[in-house]
Every structure is written in C-alpha cells, then in structure tokens.
Design a protein around this motif. Structure first.
Motif, PDB file in Angstrom:
ATOM      1  N   LYS A  50      23.023 120.576  12.783  1.00  0.00           N
ATOM      2  CA  LYS A  50      24.214 121.431  12.904  1.00  0.00           C
ATOM      3  C   LYS A  50      23.883 122.722  13.656  1.00  0.00           C
ATOM      4  O   LYS A  50      24.680 123.207  14.453  1.00  0.00           O
ATOM      5  CB  LYS A  50      24.775 121.754  11.511  1.00  0.00           C
ATOM      6  N   ASN A  51      22.697 123.262  13.423  1.00  0.00           N
ATOM      7  CA  ASN A  51      22.299 124.514  14.068  1.00  0.00           C
ATOM      8  C   ASN A  51      21.686 124.312  15.450  1.00  0.00           C
ATOM      9  O   ASN A  51      21.378 125.287  16.127  1.00  0.00           O
ATOM     10  CB  ASN A  51      21.308 125.270  13.175  1.00  0.00           C
ATOM     11  N   THR A  52      21.510 123.059  15.875  1.00  0.00           N
ATOM     12  CA  THR A  52      20.874 122.768  17.161  1.00  0.00           C
ATOM     13  C   THR A  52      21.846 122.208  18.187  1.00  0.00           C
ATOM     14  O   THR A  52      21.661 122.392  19.386  1.00  0.00           O
ATOM     15  CB  THR A  52      19.703 121.768  16.957  1.00  0.00           C
ATOM     16  N   LEU A 103      13.339 120.629  13.948  1.00  0.00           N
ATOM     17  CA  LEU A 103      13.305 119.346  14.627  1.00  0.00           C
ATOM     18  C   LEU A 103      12.281 119.465  15.745  1.00  0.00           C
ATOM     19  O   LEU A 103      12.338 120.404  16.535  1.00  0.00           O
ATOM     20  CB  LEU A 103      14.663 119.000  15.241  1.00  0.00           C
ATOM     21  N   THR A 104      11.347 118.539  15.813  1.00  0.00           N
ATOM     22  CA  THR A 104      10.380 118.599  16.903  1.00  0.00           C
ATOM     23  C   THR A 104      10.814 117.723  18.060  1.00  0.00           C
ATOM     24  O   THR A 104      10.421 117.966  19.184  1.00  0.00           O
ATOM     25  CB  THR A 104       8.969 118.198  16.434  1.00  0.00           C
ATOM     26  N   SER A 105      11.601 116.701  17.776  1.00  0.00           N
ATOM     27  CA  SER A 105      12.172 115.900  18.861  1.00  0.00           C
ATOM     28  C   SER A 105      13.354 115.102  18.343  1.00  0.00           C
ATOM     29  O   SER A 105      13.492 114.855  17.154  1.00  0.00           O
ATOM     30  CB  SER A 105      11.130 114.967  19.481  1.00  0.00           C
ATOM     31  N   ILE A 116      27.148 113.348  25.190  1.00  0.00           N
ATOM     32  CA  ILE A 116      27.654 113.372  23.814  1.00  0.00           C
ATOM     33  C   ILE A 116      27.057 114.521  23.006  1.00  0.00           C
ATOM     34  O   ILE A 116      27.758 115.217  22.288  1.00  0.00           O
ATOM     35  CB  ILE A 116      27.376 112.014  23.119  1.00  0.00           C
ATOM     36  N   ILE A 117      25.755 114.713  23.118  1.00  0.00           N
ATOM     37  CA  ILE A 117      25.047 115.720  22.330  1.00  0.00           C
ATOM     38  C   ILE A 117      24.652 116.874  23.246  1.00  0.00           C
ATOM     39  O   ILE A 117      23.890 116.692  24.179  1.00  0.00           O
ATOM     40  CB  ILE A 117      23.776 115.126  21.682  1.00  0.00           C
ATOM     41  N   LYS A 118      25.168 118.053  22.943  1.00  0.00           N
ATOM     42  CA  LYS A 118      24.878 119.234  23.760  1.00  0.00           C
ATOM     43  C   LYS A 118      24.257 120.310  22.876  1.00  0.00           C
ATOM     44  O   LYS A 118      24.620 120.464  21.713  1.00  0.00           O
ATOM     45  CB  LYS A 118      26.149 119.761  24.411  1.00  0.00           C
ATOM     46  N   SER A 123      29.886 125.466  14.320  1.00  0.00           N
ATOM     47  CA  SER A 123      30.359 126.451  13.339  1.00  0.00           C
ATOM     48  C   SER A 123      31.318 125.853  12.317  1.00  0.00           C
ATOM     49  O   SER A 123      31.596 126.457  11.292  1.00  0.00           O
ATOM     50  CB  SER A 123      31.036 127.624  14.061  1.00  0.00           C
ATOM     51  N   THR A 124      31.828 124.661  12.580  1.00  0.00           N
ATOM     52  CA  THR A 124      32.762 124.010  11.654  1.00  0.00           C
ATOM     53  C   THR A 124      31.993 123.120  10.677  1.00  0.00           C
ATOM     54  O   THR A 124      30.855 122.728  10.949  1.00  0.00           O
ATOM     55  CB  THR A 124      33.785 123.168  12.435  1.00  0.00           C
TER      56      THR A 124
END
Length: 138
Positions: A50-52, A103-105, A116-118, A123-124
């Motif tokens: 969530k934070n990445t 997370l290391t990878s 898809i993943i950026k 924040s939600t």
C-alpha cells in the motif's frame, strides 16, 4: 508373575500413548505458530504494498505459494495478486526481508506490470485477502 508382566505391558502402553500425544500436540502448536507468523508477515507486506504502489484496491495472497522463509538469507517469499484501478496483476512474487522492514523485490516484471502497478502511495483503504482466506482492510 504373569500378572506383573501384564501390568508392565499396561504401563508401557500408557507411556507410549502419553508420549505420542505430547509429540502430536507439539507439532500442532508449531504449525499454529507458523500460520500466525505467516499472517503477521502478510499484514506487514500488505502495508508495504500500500505504501509502495499507487491506487491499490485489493491484495490477495496465494496460499499455495506464500509464506516460505529462507533462514540463511532472512528473506520471506510470498505470492499475490494485486488489483489497481488499471486492472489486476496476477501472481506477483514478493521478496521481503523482515529485519530491513521493506519489500526487496516484486515481480515478475513483464510487459503489463508497469501499466497496472505504478510506484507511489495508496491513500484509500485496501481490501486484503490473506492466505488463510481471512479478509481485512488496511
């Protein structure tokens, strides 16, 4: 004399049953402890995801491929599906080092991963389905 032999056999059977019971209780307790540890790690990893990454809506951990710990390296391996507003990235492999708390990878990074993943921060609230099929929100 024969009565003493039967008493001795009875005592041996009771000891064997008691020992087997203790052994199986220890194994069950160890398995429950491992399951709690995996759930604890999944909660940490979900927060890290969530934070990445930005716009994460749902994280689903895959039970058959999650919760592997390598004692030599200190890395945890989990697999998950991550859904964002751009779609779902199926079966991403997450490597997490607990003592570094990050997370290391995350991968595999294929052609649709960046669509898809950026990178960013969500924040939600994010729905999480853990490998034990329990659900939560972070």
């Amino acid at each position: 004399m024969q009565k003493k032999i039967w008493i001795l056999i009875g005592i041996i059977i009771i000891i064997l049953i008691g020992g087997a019971s203790v052994f199986f209780n220890q194994k069950e307790h160890e398995q429950q402890r491992n399951e709690r540890q995996i759930l604890r790690m999944e909660k940490k990893i979900a927060k890290q995801i969530k934070n990445t990454f930005v716009d994460v809506q749902k994280i689903e951990f895959i039970p058959e491929m999650s919760g592997v710990y390598n004692e030599k390296t200190g890395f945890w391996h989990f697999s998950s599906n991550i859904t964002t507003q751009n779609g779902t990235k199926d079966t991403g492999n997450i490597i997490y080092k607990d003592n570094e708390g990050k997370l290391t990878s995350f991968g595999p990074i294929d052609s649709d991963f960046r669509d898809i993943i950026k990178s960013g921060m969500t924040s939600t609230p994010v729905k999480v389905i853990y490998s034990d099929k329990s659900e939560g929100e972070i």
